[in-house]
Design an enzyme around this catalytic site. Sequence first.
Site, PDB file in Angstrom:
ATOM      1  CG  ASN A  10      -1.758   1.223   1.350  1.00  0.00           C
ATOM      2  OD1 ASN A  10      -1.884   1.987   0.394  1.00  0.00           O
ATOM      3  ND2 ASN A  10      -2.357   1.427   2.518  1.00  0.00           N
ATOM      4  CE  LYS A  12       0.119   3.402   4.647  1.00  0.00           C
ATOM      5  NZ  LYS A  12       0.013   3.520   6.087  1.00  0.00           N
ATOM      6  CG  HIS A  96      -5.931   1.641   4.955  1.00  0.00           C
ATOM      7  ND1 HIS A  96      -5.482   2.586   5.856  1.00  0.00           N
ATOM      8  CD2 HIS A  96      -4.905   0.769   4.777  1.00  0.00           C
ATOM      9  CE1 HIS A  96      -4.223   2.302   6.189  1.00  0.00           C
ATOM     10  NE2 HIS A  96      -3.850   1.202   5.546  1.00  0.00           N
ATOM     11  CD  GLU A  98      -2.968   5.308   6.687  1.00  0.00           C
ATOM     12  OE1 GLU A  98      -2.965   5.423   5.451  1.00  0.00           O
ATOM     13  OE2 GLU A  98      -2.009   4.811   7.322  1.00  0.00           O
ATOM     14  CD  GLU A 168      -3.668  -2.893   7.121  1.00  0.00           C
ATOM     15  OE1 GLU A 168      -2.536  -3.059   6.672  1.00  0.00           O
ATOM     16  OE2 GLU A 168      -4.345  -1.882   6.888  1.00  0.00           O
ATOM     17  N   GLY A 174       2.184   1.947  10.699  1.00  0.00           N
ATOM     18  CA  GLY A 174       3.094   3.082  10.587  1.00  0.00           C
ATOM     19  C   GLY A 174       3.782   3.450  11.885  1.00  0.00           C
ATOM     20  CB  SER A 214       5.124  -2.032  11.789  1.00  0.00           C
ATOM     21  OG  SER A 214       4.616  -0.729  12.036  1.00  0.00           O
TER      22      SER A 214
END
Length: 251
Positions: A10, A12, A96, A98, A168, A174, A214
């Site tokens: 991904n 991003k 996702h 985010e 996730e 991250g 991560s």
Amino acid sequence: MARRFIVAGNWKMNTNIEEGILLAEQIQHGQRNPETEVILAVPYTHLFPIKKKIKASSGIRLAAQNCHDRNAGAFTGEISPTVLNTMKIPYVIIGHSERRMYNNESNELLASKIQAALNNGLKVIFCCGESLDIRRSNEHVNFVKQQLEESLFTVDSTTMKHIVIAYEPVWAIGTGETASPQQAQEMHAAIRKMIHNKYGKRIADNISILYGGSVKGSNAKDIFCQEDVDGGLVGGASLDSSDFLKIINSL
Ligand code: PEP
């Protein structure tokens, strides 16, 4: 879709188009385990130029990072699942964390997006996962169950073959902090059981459940060798071709 080992990157909102093409070509030409399906979720602007550079025979597939729940209309700045399909982009990421966080995407909206993607012939990488507070209160399995029940479980059993799940944990995305292989296995096994209870053994056995949070070349092997972990959704480390190739080859 039978249970496959998948490593998805991904990207991003990273790389310009030239950098993106270079990165995709490095992955395409790198030494790769042919057993691993590789998916690159690149920015929308990069889909077409990168698609032109990737050979169908390379086994690398592209994904959009999101799509709208309508096919067309007055939705400025949005991306149509119909257009993704006509561009022959096979996958889309839905849910996702985010997007849940910064775009307030609810489970209900995600159910509608999943349906729109499937209706347009796209395969869906559906993301789920809990925050640190929820993990600390030991409610993580119930929380993920609710995410699945309110969005993914609106899909009927005949189209479940077009779904890949990515677990996730938000606290691991991250942050450099990874779920331990045991934590990942516990949740993946719980998710597979939820799928079993809803759709039966055959679908539960065949669905690929990826871990994200991560993942790096240095920790991928320990996580991926868990029984219910079928690969990974990788953010930061997917921007470095040598680390990403190491992850691809850690099956
Ligand atoms: C992600 O964005 O899906 C992700 C897992 O990111 P990272 O690997 O950087 O934690």
